[in-house]
Design an enzyme around this catalytic site. Structure first.
Site, PDB file in Angstrom:
ATOM      1  N   ARG A   1       0.979  -1.438   0.062  1.00 24.47           N
ATOM      2  CA  ARG A   1      -0.097  -0.085  -0.090  1.00 24.47           C
ATOM      3  C   ARG A   1       0.924   1.300  -0.066  1.00 24.47           C
ATOM      4  NH1 ARG A   1      -4.495  -0.053   4.467  1.00 24.47           N
ATOM      5  NH2 ARG A   1      -5.001   1.747   3.104  1.00 24.47           N
TER       6      ARG A   1
ATOM      7  N   CYS B   1      -0.688   6.848   8.842  1.00 24.30           N
ATOM      8  CA  CYS B   1      -0.610   5.130   8.400  1.00 24.30           C
ATOM      9  C   CYS B   1      -2.178   5.565   7.401  1.00 24.30           C
ATOM     10  CB  CYS B   1      -1.343   4.354   9.427  1.00 24.30           C
ATOM     11  SG  CYS B   1      -2.920   4.807  10.351  1.00 24.30           S
TER      12      CYS B   1
END
Length: 279
Positions: A179, A235
């Site tokens: 990601r 994040c």
């Protein structure tokens, strides 16, 4: 790590009827927002109450602020008091295993100045594996008055992150590497990472057998970071970043702050650049 409590230690605490302890179940699934509450209603640790990531540990989603913005703190503090938590209560938090949602609640309580907060090592799964009792009984709660103030120094906003990109501050991205690289993005409309961010996947602070890294292993994991650096942790939406914050603090890093909105907030501003692949 002083932020952890073992199954055996919690079991002894309960056996000794230490009634100034509140156990909180934070199980949750990002792809099924009702799953955690259903699991709690089926079975949970004796006396545990449930707090939900979306309903309790996050605020209302707006255009900016990310997909799990911080809760409204006056309301959140009142909610904590209603489930029996005040500044003198020992709070034990558990997840399914050593997962990210317990860390979110730990961080929120830490940001409110509460210093008697522990995460159950191994979570619900280890509690059951070791043959301990679970129940579907919903506990009766004795409300308390929790007096606390949120420490704004624990966080940075998007504008501050943007300003820090050209300084010595270190920005950490806690998501899985695929990601971070932009190879895979299941949740957001854009893929990649904030320019200059370094990738420290949150799951890497756990050992192969699922325990938190400690001691020399933890020091080695963060050895490329200077303890004098300002470290901003992000994040996708400010949840898994809390795992890294706990680990960094355990490793002796003190100048650590959370970017609550993280990548989901960053990409809500069309003018913000995104990096794909390695630096």
């Amino acid at each position: 790590m002083t932020n952890l409590i073992s199954v055996e230690r919690l079991k002894k605490r309960l056996e000794n009827n230490q009634d100034n302890t509140v156990i909180v179940d934070t199980r949750f699934k990002l792809d099924d927002e009702d799953a955690g509450r259903k699991l709690y209603l089926e079975s949970h640790l004796p006396g545990a109450v449930y707090l939900d990531l979306n309903r309790d540990l996050s605020g209302k989603i707006l255009k900016h602020g990310g997909s799990h913005p911080l809760p409204d703190f006056p309301n959140f503090i009142e909610k904590l008091g209603n489930i029996g938590i005040d500044e003198d209560t020992t709070v034990v938090i558990y997840d399914e295993g050593n997962d990210m949602f317990a860390a979110r609640l730990w961080w929120l309580l830490d940001a409110l100045g509460h210093d008697k907060v522990y995460i159950l090592e191994g979570g619900y799964a280890r509690w059951v594996e070791e043959g301990n009792e679970v129940t579907d009984a919903i506990p009766s709660l004795k409300p308390k008055k929790f007096t606390a103030t949120f420490d704004e120094d624990k966080i940075v906003d998007m504008q501050t992150v943007r300003e820090k990109l050209d300084t010595d501050a270190v920005l950490i991205d806690s998501r899985a590497k695929n990601r971070y690289l932009g190879d895979y993005e299941p949740l957001y409309s854009k893929a990649g990472h904030i320019p200059g961010a370094k990738n420290y996947p949150w799951q890497a602070v756990l050992s192969a057998d699922g325990k938190w890294l400690k001691g020399e292993e933890l020091q080695q994991h963060f050895s490329d970071l200077d303890k004098n650096d300002e470290i901003i942790v992000s994040c996708g939406s400010g949840v898994s970043a809390c795992v890294n914050i706990i680990a960094l603090k355990a490793a002796g890093y003190e100048n650590v702050r959370l970017y609550p909105g993280s990548f989901s907030d960053w990409i809500s501003y069309d003018e913000n650049e995104i990096e794909i692949g390695e630096d």
